[in-house]
Write a protein that holds these residues in place. Sequence first.
Motif, short mmCIF file in Angstrom:
data_model
loop_
_atom_site.label_atom_id
_atom_site.label_comp_id
_atom_site.label_asym_id
_atom_site.label_seq_id
_atom_site.Cartn_x
_atom_site.Cartn_y
_atom_site.Cartn_z
N MET A 88 -56.32 -56.95 80.65
CA MET A 88 -55.22 -57.83 81.27
C MET A 88 -54.26 -56.83 82.41
O MET A 88 -54.59 -56.70 83.49
CB MET A 88 -54.48 -58.62 80.63
N LEU A 89 -53.61 -56.16 81.62
CA LEU A 89 -52.86 -55.07 82.56
C LEU A 89 -53.29 -53.63 82.03
O LEU A 89 -53.03 -53.21 81.05
CB LEU A 89 -51.20 -55.09 82.26
N LEU A 90 -53.66 -52.90 82.92
CA LEU A 90 -54.52 -51.55 82.70
C LEU A 90 -53.79 -50.55 83.49
O LEU A 90 -53.70 -50.68 84.66
CB LEU A 90 -55.87 -51.65 82.87
N ALA A 91 -53.55 -49.41 82.74
CA ALA A 91 -53.15 -48.39 83.44
C ALA A 91 -54.07 -47.10 83.21
O ALA A 91 -54.06 -46.78 81.97
CB ALA A 91 -51.65 -48.02 83.12
N GLU A 92 -54.11 -46.53 84.16
CA GLU A 92 -55.28 -45.21 84.03
C GLU A 92 -54.85 -43.92 84.62
O GLU A 92 -54.35 -43.90 85.77
CB GLU A 92 -56.77 -45.65 84.85
N ASN A 93 -54.70 -42.97 83.80
CA ASN A 93 -54.13 -41.63 84.38
C ASN A 93 -52.95 -41.77 85.30
O ASN A 93 -52.81 -41.24 86.21
CB ASN A 93 -55.35 -41.00 85.17
N ILE A 94 -51.99 -42.29 84.66
CA ILE A 94 -50.64 -42.40 85.55
C ILE A 94 -49.62 -41.18 85.27
O ILE A 94 -49.58 -40.67 84.34
CB ILE A 94 -49.72 -43.59 84.80
N SER A 95 -49.63 -40.38 86.41
CA SER A 95 -48.62 -39.23 86.49
C SER A 95 -47.47 -39.63 87.29
O SER A 95 -47.74 -40.35 88.48
CB SER A 95 -49.43 -38.15 87.05
N LYS A 96 -46.24 -39.19 86.99
CA LYS A 96 -44.93 -39.21 87.59
C LYS A 96 -44.01 -38.20 87.61
O LYS A 96 -43.62 -37.96 86.32
CB LYS A 96 -44.29 -40.79 87.51
N ARG A 97 -43.44 -37.61 88.60
CA ARG A 97 -42.60 -36.74 88.68
C ARG A 97 -41.59 -37.39 89.76
O ARG A 97 -42.14 -37.62 90.79
CB ARG A 97 -42.80 -35.30 88.95
N TYR A 98 -40.25 -37.53 89.59
CA TYR A 98 -39.24 -37.79 90.26
C TYR A 98 -39.03 -36.68 91.32
O TYR A 98 -39.06 -35.54 90.97
CB TYR A 98 -37.90 -38.19 89.72
N LYS A 99 -38.71 -37.05 92.57
CA LYS A 99 -38.32 -36.01 93.69
C LYS A 99 -37.32 -35.36 93.04
O LYS A 99 -36.29 -35.65 92.57
CB LYS A 99 -37.96 -36.88 94.91
N ASN A 100 -37.33 -34.20 93.45
CA ASN A 100 -36.10 -33.03 93.01
C ASN A 100 -36.06 -32.80 91.62
O ASN A 100 -34.98 -32.50 91.10
CB ASN A 100 -34.87 -33.48 93.76
N SER A 101 -37.04 -33.06 90.92
CA SER A 101 -37.00 -32.96 89.49
C SER A 101 -38.29 -32.02 88.98
O SER A 101 -39.10 -32.10 89.61
CB SER A 101 -37.18 -34.13 88.63
N ARG A 102 -37.73 -31.01 88.24
CA ARG A 102 -38.78 -30.05 87.97
C ARG A 102 -39.72 -30.84 86.77
O ARG A 102 -40.86 -30.28 86.61
CB ARG A 102 -38.24 -28.87 87.45
N ARG A 103 -39.30 -31.77 85.99
CA ARG A 103 -40.17 -32.41 84.85
C ARG A 103 -41.02 -33.41 85.26
O ARG A 103 -40.66 -34.47 86.20
CB ARG A 103 -39.37 -32.73 84.00
N THR A 104 -42.41 -33.42 84.90
CA THR A 104 -42.98 -34.49 85.00
C THR A 104 -42.90 -35.49 83.90
O THR A 104 -42.99 -35.34 82.75
CB THR A 104 -44.62 -34.13 84.83
N VAL A 105 -42.38 -36.53 84.28
CA VAL A 105 -42.17 -37.55 83.19
C VAL A 105 -43.29 -38.40 82.76
O VAL A 105 -43.36 -38.42 81.45
CB VAL A 105 -41.19 -38.57 84.07
N LEU A 106 -44.11 -38.55 83.53
CA LEU A 106 -45.56 -39.06 82.81
C LEU A 106 -46.89 -38.30 83.15
O LEU A 106 -46.84 -37.90 84.34
CB LEU A 106 -45.68 -40.52 83.31
N GLU A 107 -47.37 -38.04 82.03
CA GLU A 107 -48.65 -36.99 82.74
C GLU A 107 -50.00 -37.68 82.08
O GLU A 107 -49.92 -37.96 81.07
CB GLU A 107 -48.51 -35.72 82.35
#
Lengths: 400, 212
Positions: free
Chosen positions: B1-20
């Motif tokens: 139904m709801l599928l997420a694949e290979n989601i990566s996210k890093r906020y602007k001006n942040s060194r840390r990748t929140v989702l990898e």
Amino acid sequence: MSRKKGNNLFKNIASHGFYNACLLATILILSAILFASAVIRQSLNTGMKNMKKRLGSDIMLVPKGAKENAEDLLLEGSRNTFYFDASIYEKVSSIDGIAESTSQIFLKSLSADCCSSEVEIVFFDPETDFVVGPWIEEEYAKTLSGNQVIVGNSITVENGVIRLFGQEYPVVAKMAKTGTALDSSVYFSKETMPDVIAHAEEKGSFLTKEQLEGGIISSVFINLRSEAKLEKVLETVHQTIGDIFDVVYPKQLNTSLAGNLSRITGIVDIITYALGGLLIVLLLLFHSLIMKGRKQEVALLRILGRTRKTLIRELLSEVGVISLSGTIIGCLFSMLIVFPFGTYIGMQFQMPYLGPSFAKALLTMLLIVLFVSAISLLTSILFILHVTHVEPYLALRREE
Amino acid sequence: MLLAENISKRYKNSRRTVLEKVNFKLEEGEFCAITGESGSGKSTILAVLAGILRPDSGKVCLDDADLYALSDKDLSYIHQRKIGYVPQANIFLKQYNILDNIVFPYLSGDTKNGQELFERARAHLEILGIGDLWDRYPYELSGGEQKRACLIRALLMKPQIVICDEPTTGLDGKTGKKILTYLDEYRKSGKTILAATHDDHVKACATRVWNI
């Protein structure tokens, strides 16, 4: 419950009351300045055009020492009277090189007799006059008969008559407004001069006995033949009547007036552009602050399914309502200052000043309403686009 | 139904990748609780899954439709009809009363049955015990009352999926229980719930717990 879109629009505007009030005030001031500037420019230009029409002779001969008074009378409408002998006109008119000439006599009324202020009485010869005559004919094509008069636009006429020196004179026409001394002048045919002067005498005339007996004129207007040389004609005039006259060059006055007009409108333009620029910066600032304050609200509505297009339309509607209100109020406010104080403004500029007609003022207002509203919408669009394109979660997160 | 694949996210001006490279699947009728330490990316993954935060990479599909490849109009339709999102903070339009806050966002869209929406909203307010507060303004309500109003707003259009960010945080036990019961009833009507939480009661109510 607020179910009507119109109510929602006003609620949304009211919810950001302070900045929207600042925005409204900025638009109001901008519109008021632009309207005032446009009307002043128009009035000066129209006054100038009318002045050009009036100063329709090459030279004007006036009594020695009266040059300055004559110039003041032509340009500012100051009430000056000056006289020299009437025979001068006969002598001058036949000089070679003169294409046409006419004489005029200016007489000052007693203020208590007719008007709230003194009026200039002008006697002219309809047969030879080419300065005032054609101007009057625009309103009244017939010749004046008996003691009929034509009055300038500012003269108040009651029951179709004007009272001068204790006598009533029927008014047959009122002239269009000119923004010059013509507006507060009363025009008689030269034929009625003895009668009017007799009544003036009864009321305590300021003319000397010699002047009354010998006949007087105030000025001779002259147009030269195209091949005639001004210096030579003036030399001949000098030889004919002696050193008893000064020369006023109406067309030169016109040129100097045009220079003044150009300087004044230049200053008006600079002030308008400077204030306009400053106010546009303020518009940008207030639009930016308003949209910043609405970022969370816009994000929430997007999360709940409002499309960007709908949001942009709604935000632009709000800006549109504020802009239209501000610019209409601004123009009306400006009207309340510019029109009642038009005469005063004209006096301050020392220029002929003729306010626009109601229709023209409305057209000017309409153009300014459209122009300022367009500027306001254009200055807001950047911020509206920004706020509707920020990722909704980021907008919410910053507020959390 | 709801599928997420290979989601990566890093906020602007942040060194840390929140989702990898996060993968996630939500099935119909589930009540999935997402848990994890503060800063672990619970809220971020919820936002990505809700279609309100574009990931740097990867895709999110709802019934095979890639949310971030949709037009604004289609994504708005999904936000209005298919995914209801309840943010962690209780955010309202301050110029409207509670009832208008719940219904107004949906009135200017395609919905023509405004009266029905108002009636439905009043009914839900009654169910959650704040029926007599419909004409109050948001600032006049307590945190728990506001949370309930937010929840009703997200559920008003009967979306397939309801995504809640910390639905019971900061609420007293009784109010938290009311909200959980309400969500569970909603799930039992065939809908799907996804909630980020630290609350054991929520975890207990969930059909699946995903520790991020």
